[in-house]
Each structure stands twice: as C-alpha cells, then as structure tokens.
Write a protein that holds these residues in place. Structure first.
Motif, PDB file in Angstrom:
ATOM      1  N   ASP A  19      30.752  37.661  53.777  1.00 54.32           N
ATOM      2  CA  ASP A  19      30.415  38.972  53.421  1.00 54.32           C
ATOM      3  C   ASP A  19      30.896  39.372  52.015  1.00 54.32           C
ATOM      4  OD1 ASP A  19      28.801  40.572  55.458  1.00 54.32           O
ATOM      5  OD2 ASP A  19      30.778  40.478  56.730  1.00 54.32           O
ATOM      6  N   PHE A  20      30.082  39.478  51.159  1.00 46.28           N
ATOM      7  CA  PHE A  20      30.537  39.699  49.600  1.00 46.28           C
ATOM      8  C   PHE A  20      31.074  41.139  49.570  1.00 46.28           C
ATOM      9  CE2 PHE A  20      30.176  40.239  44.988  1.00 46.28           C
ATOM     10  CZ  PHE A  20      30.705  39.007  44.530  1.00 46.28           C
ATOM     11  N   GLN A  21      32.481  41.397  49.315  1.00 43.58           N
ATOM     12  CA  GLN A  21      33.239  42.725  49.337  1.00 43.58           C
ATOM     13  C   GLN A  21      32.517  43.518  48.290  1.00 43.58           C
ATOM     14  OE1 GLN A  21      37.315  41.374  49.367  1.00 43.58           O
ATOM     15  NE2 GLN A  21      37.421  41.085  51.670  1.00 43.58           N
ATOM     16  N   LEU A  22      32.604  44.927  48.386  1.00 43.96           N
ATOM     17  CA  LEU A  22      32.585  45.681  47.314  1.00 43.96           C
ATOM     18  C   LEU A  22      33.427  45.862  46.318  1.00 43.96           C
ATOM     19  CD1 LEU A  22      31.367  48.643  49.588  1.00 43.96           C
ATOM     20  CD2 LEU A  22      29.806  47.529  48.005  1.00 43.96           C
ATOM     21  N   PRO A  23      33.525  46.071  45.141  1.00 44.26           N
ATOM     22  CA  PRO A  23      34.443  46.146  44.223  1.00 44.26           C
ATOM     23  C   PRO A  23      35.769  46.752  44.333  1.00 44.26           C
ATOM     24  CG  PRO A  23      32.076  46.918  43.074  1.00 44.26           C
ATOM     25  CD  PRO A  23      32.167  46.615  44.521  1.00 44.26           C
ATOM     26  N   LYS A  80      42.438  58.862  39.701  1.00 43.65           N
ATOM     27  CA  LYS A  80      41.475  59.660  40.395  1.00 43.65           C
ATOM     28  C   LYS A  80      40.177  59.181  40.396  1.00 43.65           C
ATOM     29  CE  LYS A  80      44.455  63.669  40.208  1.00 43.65           C
ATOM     30  NZ  LYS A  80      44.401  65.282  40.145  1.00 43.65           N
ATOM     31  N   LEU A  81      39.604  58.936  39.210  1.00 41.71           N
ATOM     32  CA  LEU A  81      38.205  58.713  38.993  1.00 41.71           C
ATOM     33  C   LEU A  81      37.873  57.166  39.514  1.00 41.71           C
ATOM     34  CD1 LEU A  81      37.512  59.564  35.320  1.00 41.71           C
ATOM     35  CD2 LEU A  81      36.386  60.401  37.172  1.00 41.71           C
ATOM     36  N   LEU A  82      38.836  56.242  39.706  1.00 44.05           N
ATOM     37  CA  LEU A  82      38.660  55.040  40.349  1.00 44.05           C
ATOM     38  C   LEU A  82      38.609  55.139  41.973  1.00 44.05           C
ATOM     39  CD1 LEU A  82      41.058  52.684  38.324  1.00 44.05           C
ATOM     40  CD2 LEU A  82      38.555  52.853  38.070  1.00 44.05           C
ATOM     41  N   ARG A  83      39.541  55.974  42.288  1.00 43.13           N
ATOM     42  CA  ARG A  83      39.588  56.070  43.736  1.00 43.13           C
ATOM     43  C   ARG A  83      38.335  56.939  44.318  1.00 43.13           C
ATOM     44  NH1 ARG A  83      43.779  54.400  46.590  1.00 43.13           N
ATOM     45  NH2 ARG A  83      45.572  54.267  45.646  1.00 43.13           N
ATOM     46  N   ALA A  84      37.805  57.768  43.490  1.00 38.66           N
ATOM     47  CA  ALA A  84      36.562  58.465  43.783  1.00 38.66           C
ATOM     48  C   ALA A  84      35.433  57.783  43.910  1.00 38.66           C
ATOM     49  CB  ALA A  84      36.332  59.596  42.912  1.00 38.66           C
ATOM     50  N   ALA A  85      35.570  56.591  43.230  1.00 39.67           N
ATOM     51  CA  ALA A  85      34.297  55.566  43.164  1.00 39.67           C
ATOM     52  C   ALA A  85      34.421  54.390  44.109  1.00 39.67           C
ATOM     53  CB  ALA A  85      34.063  55.082  41.706  1.00 39.67           C
ATOM     54  N   LEU A  86      35.501  54.439  44.955  1.00 35.54           N
ATOM     55  CA  LEU A  86      35.891  53.116  46.010  1.00 35.54           C
ATOM     56  C   LEU A  86      34.669  53.269  46.775  1.00 35.54           C
ATOM     57  CD1 LEU A  86      39.589  52.976  46.450  1.00 35.54           C
ATOM     58  CD2 LEU A  86      38.033  51.275  45.785  1.00 35.54           C
ATOM     59  N   GLY A  87      34.059  52.123  47.269  1.00 37.95           N
ATOM     60  CA  GLY A  87      32.958  52.327  48.091  1.00 37.95           C
ATOM     61  C   GLY A  87      31.617  52.130  47.548  1.00 37.95           C
ATOM     62  N   LEU A  88      31.511  52.138  46.244  1.00 37.20           N
ATOM     63  CA  LEU A  88      30.369  51.959  45.378  1.00 37.20           C
ATOM     64  C   LEU A  88      30.197  50.522  44.898  1.00 37.20           C
ATOM     65  CD1 LEU A  88      30.216  55.406  43.384  1.00 37.20           C
ATOM     66  CD2 LEU A  88      29.171  54.920  45.837  1.00 37.20           C
ATOM     67  N   THR A  89      28.779  50.155  44.758  1.00 39.19           N
ATOM     68  CA  THR A  89      28.642  49.019  44.048  1.00 39.19           C
ATOM     69  C   THR A  89      29.023  49.160  42.706  1.00 39.19           C
ATOM     70  OG1 THR A  89      26.366  49.369  43.684  1.00 39.19           O
ATOM     71  CG2 THR A  89      26.857  48.399  45.893  1.00 39.19           C
ATOM     72  N   LYS A  90      29.087  47.922  41.877  1.00 40.05           N
ATOM     73  CA  LYS A  90      29.289  48.149  40.579  1.00 40.05           C
ATOM     74  C   LYS A  90      28.272  48.853  39.851  1.00 40.05           C
ATOM     75  CE  LYS A  90      29.672  45.148  36.517  1.00 40.05           C
ATOM     76  NZ  LYS A  90      29.690  43.662  35.874  1.00 40.05           N
ATOM     77  N   ASP A  91      26.760  48.634  39.997  1.00 38.79           N
ATOM     78  CA  ASP A  91      25.993  49.416  39.500  1.00 38.79           C
ATOM     79  C   ASP A  91      25.987  50.915  40.139  1.00 38.79           C
ATOM     80  OD1 ASP A  91      24.837  47.268  38.301  1.00 38.79           O
ATOM     81  OD2 ASP A  91      23.330  46.763  40.034  1.00 38.79           O
ATOM     82  N   GLU A  92      26.033  51.036  41.068  1.00 36.35           N
ATOM     83  CA  GLU A  92      26.657  52.556  41.479  1.00 36.35           C
ATOM     84  C   GLU A  92      27.403  53.330  40.910  1.00 36.35           C
ATOM     85  OE1 GLU A  92      24.621  52.030  46.250  1.00 36.35           O
ATOM     86  OE2 GLU A  92      26.946  52.057  45.503  1.00 36.35           O
ATOM     87  N   ALA A  93      28.674  52.611  40.542  1.00 33.35           N
ATOM     88  CA  ALA A  93      29.666  53.168  39.885  1.00 33.35           C
ATOM     89  C   ALA A  93      29.261  53.579  38.619  1.00 33.35           C
ATOM     90  CB  ALA A  93      31.096  52.309  40.000  1.00 33.35           C
TER      91      ALA A  93
END
Length: 506
Positions: free
Chosen positions: A141-145, A173-186
């Motif tokens: 499984d290729f892990q999310l960023p 705060k901004l980085l933690r908020a984006a955890l769980g997104l792909t690179k493109d989604e971020a």
C-alpha cells in the motif's frame, strides 16, 4: 513503504502490486529508487491509452504496438536491458486468461535472466490478484503523504505566493489539518484557502478541514461527524463518563512519556435508545479529536471481486493517516452478524472482511480509537468479545430514577428556560422502564399536543404522552432480560450507582 519497495526492487522480486491512487507521486518515488540503483535502471510506464512509454517522455507519446496488455508484457520479456516496468490500471484485464498467462510467462523469463534485472510493478487504486498469481506477487500500500511531504507542498505554495511566511505553530496546524489527504488534494485545499481569504494563516485551518471533510465523504464509506453537544448532554452514565474523562489526554506525548499505552477502543452494549451513540459522538469534543463513522453497509460491494476488501483497507488507511482520531462503528452487531459462519453464501466476502478488521484491530500501531455500539450481543462473533480486543466493554442499561430525572432536566432545559413548573421526580417515577430516547419523544409529543391547542405544554401533557407509549422494555422484554443477564458478569455497568453496588458485592 518506500524502503520496502527499494528492497524488493533490488532483490529482483519480479511482480509487485502497488495499491495507490497517487500515480504521479508513486512514479516519482520509483524513479528516484531507479536512479539510486547501481547501475541505474530505466523506468517504463504502460497505459491502455499510450502503450509502453519511457518515464519522463511527453504525455502525448503513444506506442500503438504495445497498447494491449499481452503485447506490452511480451515487449517487456523481449527487452534486453535492465528496467522497471510500471503497468497502470491493469486490474480490469488481469483476470483474462491471456493476461494472467502473459504475466506468469514474464515471471518465468525473469528467473532465467539473472544478468538482466527486471521488475514489473502493477499500479492501481484497486487490489485485484488472480489466484494464479497469489504466490508470485507482493502487495504494498502506497502510504499517504506524511507531515514532511505535506510541509514541502505547503512551502512550495507559500513560495509561489510571494514567499509568505508562517509561524511554526501556524504551519503545524495547517499541516495537521491536511493529514489524510493526497498530495494533489493538499495542494487544492491550500489554494482554496488562499483564494477564499486572500492569505494563508492558521486562521484558515477551518477552511482546510472543511474541504478535507468533503474529500473524505466522497468515498461514501467514511463520514465526518460534527457533534455540537457536549458529554454533559448525556443523562446519567457517570461511570462511563468518568472512564472517558480519565483518558481525555491519553493520546498526548505526555501520556507516552508517563509510560501509558495508547487506548485501543471500547464496546458499548445496551438497550436501544439509551445514549450509546450519543456518548460516542460527544467523546469527540471531550477528547478534542475528529470522529469518523465507518459505514460497514457501504463497505460491501458486489460489483467486482475484491472491491469490498479494498473499500475496507482504504477506509482504515484513511483513518490511520489522520490519527489520532476516533473511528465510530454504530450497531456493530448488524455489521458483522454471522460473519464467522457465513460460509460461501457471498463467496466468503463477509468472512474476509471480518478477518481483515480483526487483524487490523489487533495489530494497528496508529492512535485510532475504535468506539463501537451494539444492541444484540448474541449476534456478535465471539472474537470481538475476547479480552484485549477492546480496552473496556460497557453495558448501558435503562436509566435509573436519578438518571431519568437528569434526562428530563436536560431535554426540558433545551426547550424552555424556566422548568420549575415541572415535577421531575414525578415524571421519573411515571416513566419507569423508558429509555432516554423514549423520554425525549414523550416531551416532543406533549409539545405537539399543546402547540395544536395554542397553549404552553404542561406536566399533565407529558404524563399523558407517557401513558400512551409502550416502551421497548415491555415490547421486547425477553431480549432486554437476556442482555442484562449476559452483561451482569461480562461487562462494566455505565451507571455509577450500579457500578458501586457491584463493587460492594465483590
């Protein structure tokens, strides 16, 4: 994962299945690995639209003679140089006898050519491995960023916007908020925050989170739950509340330094309508963690073999990527009822889903706290109730007289500022055997009756509504009695008075 992929490529594993929807990011990682090998290897990419094209060439290049999967694999076999060959989205073709046979032929040819190292990487968002290839393939499984990769995305975005700077706290705060997104989604959500307010600071965390919720909801399996109520909106259940409050800081670094393990989860059994789901939802605010509902009904997908298992893996992977978080599974007894004994009625899908979920619960390292509720304990597979699967199993019984007074106070206060005209003690006595949900509905029914007569509702209206209601404890008396008998020796009572009584017994 990248280190594991590097090792497999160097060890000349012939067939690797990389499960991911992030093609560009995965290709970049493979290209980096290929450049670091000695000697360096060329990377080739196959798609059904362009055939085999060397990585880095223009996207409009098409090799028509390698468009079909069989022709592409034959080209790979005949290729005289070392290489890494990425086959994108082969899953719709992989069950075809010609494609499966071609892959097996390629694997056999690689074993006979030790001086020409080759690897085939199947890249797809859907894991689908034919039985003929199960012994030959390695699935990754290729892990999310992670935070470091998302930090590069954020830095690039800030550099493009006149080199704006953020404080360390705002950036985190901004980085933690984006955890769980792909690179493109971020990248997209950072751009949206920039466009919405004209700047990007820690104040835009809510914009990032809002968009993140929409992105997660798209898969239809995980759902963000936003609960405005606090845990004090739950009447009674003081023993359960105490347990939760003691663990409100359980996922902090301070708890790790103290030597405490991360909590695994809890199972809340009980009579329907007694606050099990509400206590799970309000825990999110108490602990300050996001809560995701896992809809097991949507996990099952009969449209394609292996799709259900892929749905579960993706959902659990997403939950882990935004951890610490709470994973809420409502009515677990319906989700996994009979899974262990479902046989071949669904091709074994239920058994595989059940086994995968149990394995994940046992082996997960990420701070994902599983909160599950159930009404029918006899429907639950025994494996769920084994000691150590959950940190605690609580039983939520029908409310005691004191708890019923508390429930009346909560629901009446929500609707009227002054409730002194109501005798809560009498109402509690009149509603013996009622659940919290039934008490709330009695109040609502009394309000409708008074509203139709254009007057204020009274104590007598609520009593009349109670007398007109046949509670679940009477219509399903045998089931409630059986549940109580089971829980008396096997679960911890959620009510403080019952818990204290049991402690005195021992």
């Amino acid at each position: 994962m990248k280190e594991e992929l590097n090792i497999l490529i160097q060890a000349q594993y012939p067939l690797i299945y990389l499960v991911t929807s992030e093609e560009e990011r995965a290709e970049q990682s493979i290209s980096t690995i290929a450049q670091l090998l000695k000697p360096q290897r060329r990377v080739f990419v196959w798609t059904v639209t362009h055939g085999i094209v060397e990585y880095g060439q223009p996207r409009n290049v098409t090799q028509h003679n390698t468009v079909s999967p069989e022709a592409a694999i034959e080209w790979i076999i005949r290729h005289k140089e070392p290489g890494i060959f990425i086959l994108k989205d082969l899953h719709p073709f992989i069950d075809a006898p010609a494609t499966t046979r071609s892959l097996r032929d390629a694997i056999a040819s690689f074993k006979g050519a030790h001086n020409i190292p080759k690897n085939i990487i199947l890249m797809s968002p859907v894991q689908q491995v034919p039985i003929e290839l199960e012994k030959e393939v390695v699935v990754l499984d290729f892990q999310l960023p992670d935070m470091a990769e998302l930090n590069k995305v954020l830095t690039h975005h800030l550099d493009q916007n006149r080199g704006r700077r953020l404080t360390t706290e705002a950036r985190e705060k901004l980085l933690r908020a984006a955890l769980g997104l792909t690179k493109d989604e971020a990248e997209k959500v950072y751009r949206k925050a920039q466009v919405t307010t004209g700047r990007l600071t820690e104040d835009e965390v809510d914009i990032v989170l809002s968009e993140k919720k929409q992105l997660i909801r798209r898969n239809g399996i995980l759902e963000y739950i936003e609960e405005d109520e606090t845990i004090e909106a739950v009447g009674g259940l003081e023993e359960l509340k105490k347990w939760l409050k003691q663990r409100s800081n359980a996922f902090t670094e301070k708890a790790r330094e103290y030597g405490l393990p991360q909590p695994k989860g809890m199972l809340i059994l009980g009579v329907p309508g007694c606050g099990k789901s509400l206590i799970a939802k309000t825990t999110s605010r108490l602990w300050g963690l996001p809560i995701l509902r896992l809809d097991m009904g949507r996990v099952y997908d009969g449209s394609m073999v292996g799709r259900s298992e892929a749905n579960l893996r993706n959902a659990l992977k997403t939950a882990e990527s935004i951890s610490p978080t709470i994973l809420f599974i409502d009515e677990l007894d319906k989700s996994f009822a009979g899974s262990a004994g479902s046989g071949d009625s669904d091709g074994g899908t239920s058994s595989r889903i059940f086994g995968s979920f149990l394995t994940w619960m046992q082996e997960k390292k990420s701070p994902v706290f599983v909160m599950a509720t159930a009404n029918r304990v006899e429907r639950l597979p025994g494996e769920f109730l084994r000691k150590g699967r959950f940190d605690e199993i609580f039983f939520v019984d029908l409310p005691t007289p004191e708890e019923r007074e508390d429930i009346y106070n909560i629901h009446l206060t929500k609707r009227r500022e002054d409730i002194t005209r109501f005798d809560l003690g009498q109402l509690a006595k009149m509603s013996d055997g009622f659940s919290g949900a039934e008490i709330e509905q009695a109040i609502v029914a009394a309000m409708y009756e008074a509203f139709a007569q254009e007057r204020e509702f009274t104590q007598l209206d609520i009593i009349a509504a109670l007398k007109a209601t046949l509670p679940l404890s009477r219509t399903m008396q045998e089931q409630v009695t059986a549940l109580r008998d089971w829980a008396r020796q096997r679960a911890r009572p959620a009510a403080a008075s019952v818990a204290e009584y049991q402690r005195m017994e021992f």
